[in-house]
Enzyme design. Structure first.
Site, short mmCIF file in Angstrom:
data_model
loop_
_atom_site.label_atom_id
_atom_site.label_comp_id
_atom_site.label_asym_id
_atom_site.label_seq_id
_atom_site.Cartn_x
_atom_site.Cartn_y
_atom_site.Cartn_z
N THR A 3 40.21 33.49 47.60
CA THR A 3 41.47 32.80 47.32
C THR A 3 42.28 32.64 48.61
OG1 THR A 3 41.46 33.92 45.18
CG2 THR A 3 43.40 32.62 45.72
N GLU A 82 41.14 43.41 48.67
CA GLU A 82 41.81 44.34 47.77
C GLU A 82 41.02 45.66 47.69
OE1 GLU A 82 41.52 41.76 44.52
OE2 GLU A 82 43.46 40.80 44.82
N ASN A 230 43.03 45.06 40.32
CA ASN A 230 42.65 43.94 39.46
C ASN A 230 42.79 44.24 37.97
OD1 ASN A 230 41.48 41.57 41.17
ND2 ASN A 230 40.75 43.44 42.17
N SER A 235 49.03 37.49 35.77
CA SER A 235 49.23 36.15 36.32
C SER A 235 50.56 35.58 35.87
CB SER A 235 48.08 35.23 35.90
OG SER A 235 48.01 35.16 34.49
#
Length: 235
Positions: A3, A82, A230, A235
């Site tokens: 991303t 991450e 995660n 979102s």
């Protein structure tokens, strides 16, 4: 690309079509040669913008410079992934196929959940590495010769002649040396920025005469911090 939006700017004067050719080659050996978790984003983008302010650009020299920059940026994406605690660098050589297939093999290795976890724990589980390679070859390259394949971890031979190498020439087990190499490349998965740029070095050589394709792939391990980030994501 994990991303990521990457914008590159230059004053060089290079025709648009030629610039696209150069960028495609560079991206294949940089951004398309990394993986944090195997997933991709619809926003993954690399763009280069030229102002055409500098005439007489040496295209070969420009491509070499662009390659160095993009490889560095791509490595930083993995290094700052991450929860990343280790970065793996997989060198594929003498692959019996195309460079694209060699890159796919490298990505298959660094995306193997079992192998990623082994790296995270500084566990030199060479069977998991061999298993990831065998899985790829069996599914996608069953006609590829592997009888000359040699595997190395941290520059130490761990597989040769169809057999795992468990001891060095003096008869000392390799496990401690291999684990130490992995530990030396580790950094705190909770840190804001990695303190060094070392890699867990993995070599996959199919042997001279087997093929001439090659690739270098960077990938991250799989840590508890990655799962936490995660699992709690909204979102």
């Amino acid at each position: 690309m994990a991303t990521m939006l990457s914008y590159l700017m230059t004053d060089a004067t290079i025709p648009k079509a030629k610039m696209q050719e150069i960028l495609s080659r560079v991206v294949n050996q940089s951004y398309n040669s990394i993986s944090v978790d195997g997933d991709e984003s619809t926003s993954d983008t690399v763009v280069i913008i030229g102002s055409n302010q500098v005439e007489g650009t040496d295209e070969a020299e420009f491509e070499e410079a662009l390659m160095e920059i993009c490889r560095g940026l791509a490595a930083d994406i993995v290094r700052n992934g991450e929860g990343t605690g280790h970065v793996m660098r997989v060198e594929i050589s003498n692959f019996p196929g195309s460079d694209l297939e060699a890159r796919r093999l490298g990505r298959h290795i660094v995306n193997s959940p079992l192998f990623k976890c082994a790296v995270s724990g500084n566990d030199p589980n060479t069977g998991r590495l061999a298993g990831a390679i065998g899985s790829f070859m069996g599914k996608y390259k069953s006609d590829g010769a592997v009888d000359k394949m040699t595997l190395t971890l941290g520059g130490i031979c761990i597989f040769k002649g169809g057999k795992f190498v468990l001891e060095d020439d003096s008869g000392t087990p390799l496990e401690k040396q291999l684990s130490s190499h992995m530990a030396s490349a580790q950094y705190d998965e909770h840190s804001d920025y990695p303190a060094h740029q070392r890699f867990v070095e993995i070599g996959v050589d199919f042997g001279k005469g087997t093929g001439d394709a090659s690739a270098t792939i960077l990938g991250s391990d799989l840590t508890g911090e990655y799962v936490v980030v995660n699992a709690d994501y909204r979102s």
